[in-house]
Design an enzyme around this catalytic site. Structure first.
Site, PDB file in Angstrom:
ATOM      1  N   GLU A   1      77.415  65.257  13.548  1.00  7.93           N
ATOM      2  CA  GLU A   1      76.255  64.378  13.530  1.00  7.93           C
ATOM      3  C   GLU A   1      75.639  64.466  12.127  1.00  7.93           C
ATOM      4  O   GLU A   1      75.403  65.562  11.625  1.00  7.93           O
ATOM      5  CB  GLU A   1      75.266  64.882  14.587  1.00  7.93           C
ATOM      6  CG  GLU A   1      74.185  63.909  14.948  1.00  7.93           C
ATOM      7  CD  GLU A   1      73.285  64.508  16.031  1.00  7.93           C
ATOM      8  OE1 GLU A   1      73.808  64.977  17.060  1.00  7.93           O
ATOM      9  OE2 GLU A   1      72.070  64.520  15.821  1.00  7.93           O
TER      10      GLU A   1
ATOM     11  N   ASP B   1      61.200  65.246  15.073  1.00  4.98           N
ATOM     12  CA  ASP B   1      61.791  66.453  14.516  1.00  4.98           C
ATOM     13  C   ASP B   1      60.774  67.545  14.232  1.00  4.98           C
ATOM     14  O   ASP B   1      59.647  67.279  13.830  1.00  4.98           O
ATOM     15  CB  ASP B   1      62.557  66.112  13.242  1.00  4.98           C
ATOM     16  CG  ASP B   1      63.863  65.398  13.557  1.00  4.98           C
ATOM     17  OD1 ASP B   1      64.650  65.953  14.345  1.00  4.98           O
ATOM     18  OD2 ASP B   1      64.069  64.290  13.041  1.00  4.98           O
TER      19      ASP B   1
END
Lengths: 267, 412
Positions: free
Chosen positions: A49, A60
């Site tokens: 990824e 995040d």
């Protein structure tokens, strides 16, 4: 068959789950990212990824936020990320690559142009964090046109009633955000996974990958018992900031080993 | 009768006040661009808000608190000395700085905390720039006995010390946000992150008319009391509508609250004032409509200050409340269809207006409405004396005296 589909089919035959490590592109520079991608594929990564840096990564935690800032300071752009993918593909035509990021850089690039260029560069799938199913028509048709897998996020808050709606049009695999929270913070327990994964399985035939809070080989092995893939991001980014590429690759090998020794729970 | 009904339907259909559509969009702007973890909450919020809106008891509750706690209706003041000084159109101030807590922000906080209570939420979070929304949120949390965490950019914590202390006194926990440039945008990111991690019990009181649907519509609805009052107050004072209505814009909540009730009154010219910071050419400003282009941030599609690559730029304004690289999606739409004019005012011009207002009217305005006033100073002299300008004086300037003192060379 898409690279992602092919990879999962082969792993199913092998009877094990996939390891999906994460690389924040351009953290701290382009050469390091390319070395990580190439090295990870050689050290047991089944799929990789690639994080596309964005100034405002709302889902995040502090580790990926900081990685994104370093990457942007190093001149990261979405065009630049595709450049890294093209370079990686010169030596590796097998390992699937998934781009994970936020919508705005894609809108700036142009959805049609981006999906075309991403597919040409050798990207296999897209995860767009801030594009829920309600807004997916912005990207889904173009992704499909260019054969990019459209990987959807499913959260603990996604109800059974909502699952089919979220899964509609998704392909490649399903990304289960195993905690309610941001990346790199808490970790889902084995009990959580034993409860949650079968719930998603009932709604889809796609492989299920588990991310957010998977850090150690033991945790990866736990995930591998219940799900089809473990995604490890923050722990590897943290290792890179503390050490070097070789140390990260060592961790990837250990994680891959953990997954290979996991005992699968019958689905 | 039938013909009348047809005409009424046509009018309703053509109303500029009917947005957003079922997807939370105003034209191509707005929407719900959030992570899946939050999506079910956003939908739950929308359902709860629709139900509350349809419940007369909810409106009655809001009215009660607005009247007896906030002190509404806020006055509308004919600024006679300023009018004479500028020598043109008559200038009226809608005095939302007289509200409890000193700004329009409390209108929205009352609405949202009553909704939070209806939904059974037990913890409140908010972001704040200038600290006005933070103070208003901390205030209603004190009033309703709910714990409250306020995210505030570390830079803003430094330049808005009085408000930080106020919030602490009110019992709020202040989290200084150091990511990014440490201003409003980053505070909003961290508030969203908190929300994702605390989905069960937490209600996020967004302070501006931006964010994922239903926030832009909900905040607007709660702020519309400004324009609705101004409309009847102007009727009482002048027997007619104003010719121009002007308000400052960061995210745009005070402006949409003033403008929205006038959207269908085509005789009323509406002007939104963005912060031009050190000047539009300097690159250091917060003028998303003048200098930005559409993109997606904080859950909605709207005009944003951004790079060619879609990275969000830092905004700049002397006013922490305008220091935001985006704008509410309804403003983006009103800009594109041309119903509202958007102009910009530089830091220096706002400082001049701040001082003029203080000296001629005895009102210390916040730096946010000082931007609106700076545009009034340009516009009023160009209009005939029988014209009427209505300006939203959306906050008082006590919080800004340190900033202003520093710029004027005073050491407090």
């Amino acid at each position: 068959m898409s690279r992602i589909k092919g990879t999962f089919a082969a792993l199913r035959a092998e009877g094990r789950a996939a390891l999906i490590p994460f690389v924040e592109a351009f953290d701290p520079d382009r050469a390091t990212s390319l070395a990580l991608l190439t090295g990870m594929a050689e050290h047991g990564a089944d799929i990789i990824e690639i994080g596309v840096p964005f100034t405002d990564p709302m889902a995040d935690g502090p580790i990926i936020q900081a990685a994104g800032r370093r990457a942007l300071n190093a001149g990261a752009t979405l065009h630049g990320v595709l450049g890294i993918v093209r370079d990686f593909r010169k030596g590796n035509d097998k390992t699937p690559l998934v781009l994970m990021g936020y919508l705005n850089p894609i809108l700036s690039y142009g959805v049609a142009e981006f999906t075309r260029d991403a597919a040409l560069a050798g990207v296999d799938g897209l995860i767009v964090v801030d594009l829920p199913t309600e807004e997916a028509d912005l990207l889904l048709p173009d992704a499909a046109t260019h054969g990019l897998d459209f990987i959807r996020l499913i959260a603990p808050t996604t109800s059974d009633e909502r699952l089919p709606k979220v899964l509609a049009g998704s392909s490649g695999f399903v990304y289960y955000v195993s905690i309610t929270g941001i990346t790199g913070t808490r970790t889902a327990s084995a009990e959580d996974l034993a409860r949650d994964i079968p719930r998603i399985r009932r709604a889809t035939d796609l492989p299920i990958a588990v991310g957010f809070g998977v850090r150690t080989p033991e945790q990866a092995a736990t995930v591998a018992k219940y799900a089809d893939a473990a995604i490890v991001a923050s722990a590897l980014i943290e290792k890179l900031t503390l050490s070097d590429v070789a140390a990260v690759l060592g961790d990837v090998a250990a994680l891959a080993n953990g997954i290979r020794h996991a005992v699968k729970v019958a689905a | 009768m039938l013909r009348y009904a047809v005409i009424m339907n046509e009018i309703l259909k053509n109303s500029l006040r009917s947005g957003p559509d079922g997807r939370g969009r105003f034209g191509e702007f707005g929407g719900r661009f959030v992570a899946e973890t939050l999506m079910p909450l956003i939908l739950e919020l929308e359902t709860a808000y629709e139900a509350a809106k349809a419940d007369p008891r909810f409106q009655a509750e809001i009215d009660y608190y607005l009247k007896h706690y906030v002190g509404r209706p806020s006055a509308m003041w004919f600024a006679e000395r300023l009018t004479k000084h500028l020598g043109g159109a008559k200038i009226y101030f809608k005095r939302d700085e007289l509200n409890h807590t000193g700004a329009h922000k409390i209108n929205n906080c009352i609405g949202q905390i009553l909704l939070a209570k209806r939904m059974g939420k037990t913890r409140i979070i908010a972001e704040t720039g200038a600290g006005q929304h933070g103070v208003a949120t901390a205030t209603v949390c004190a009033l309703f006995g709910l714990p409250c965490t306020i995210y505030m950019g570390a830079v803003d914590v430094e330049r808005q010390k009085p408000n930080v202390f106020r919030m602490k006194l009110l019992g709020a926990e202040i989290v200084p946000v150091k990511s990014g440039a440490g201003t409003l945008k980053d505070a909003m990111n961290d508030a969203m992150r908190d929300w994702v991690a605390n989905v069960k019990d937490t209600f996020y009181i967004i302070g501006t008319a931006a964010g994922p649907h239903p926030y832009p519509a909900m905040v607007r609805d709660f702020q519309c009391v400004i324009g609705e009052e101004a409309k009847w107050q102007m009727q009482e004072a002048e027997g007619r509508l104003p010719d121009v209505a002007i308000a400052a814009i960061g995210g745009g909540s005070n402006a949409i609250g003033l403008f929205h009730p006038f959207l269908d009154d085509t005789s009323v010219r509406l002007i939104g004032v963005e912060a031009a910071g050190h000047g539009l050419e300097s690159g250091e400003h917060a003028a998303s409509l003048s200098m930005g282009r559409p993109g997606v941030l904080h859950g909605n599609r709207t005009y944003l200050l951004q790079t060619e690559d879609g990275q969000i730029l830092e905004a700049h304004s002397i006013s922490a409340g305008l220091d935001y690289p985006g704008i509410g999606p309804e403003h983006s739409w009103l800009h594109d269809i041309g119903r509202v004019e958007y102009v910009s005012i530089e830091d220096e011009e706002a400082l001049t207006a701040f001082q003029l207002c203080t000296k001629t009217e005895g009102i210390i305005p916040a730096l946010e409405p000082a931007h609106a006033l700076a545009h009034v100073m340009k516009l009023a002299p160009t209009l005939a004396p029988d014209k009427i300008i209505l300006m939203n004086l959306c906050g008082r300037g006590d919080k800004d005296i340190f900033t202003v003192a520093a710029h004027l060379g005073f050491d407090l």
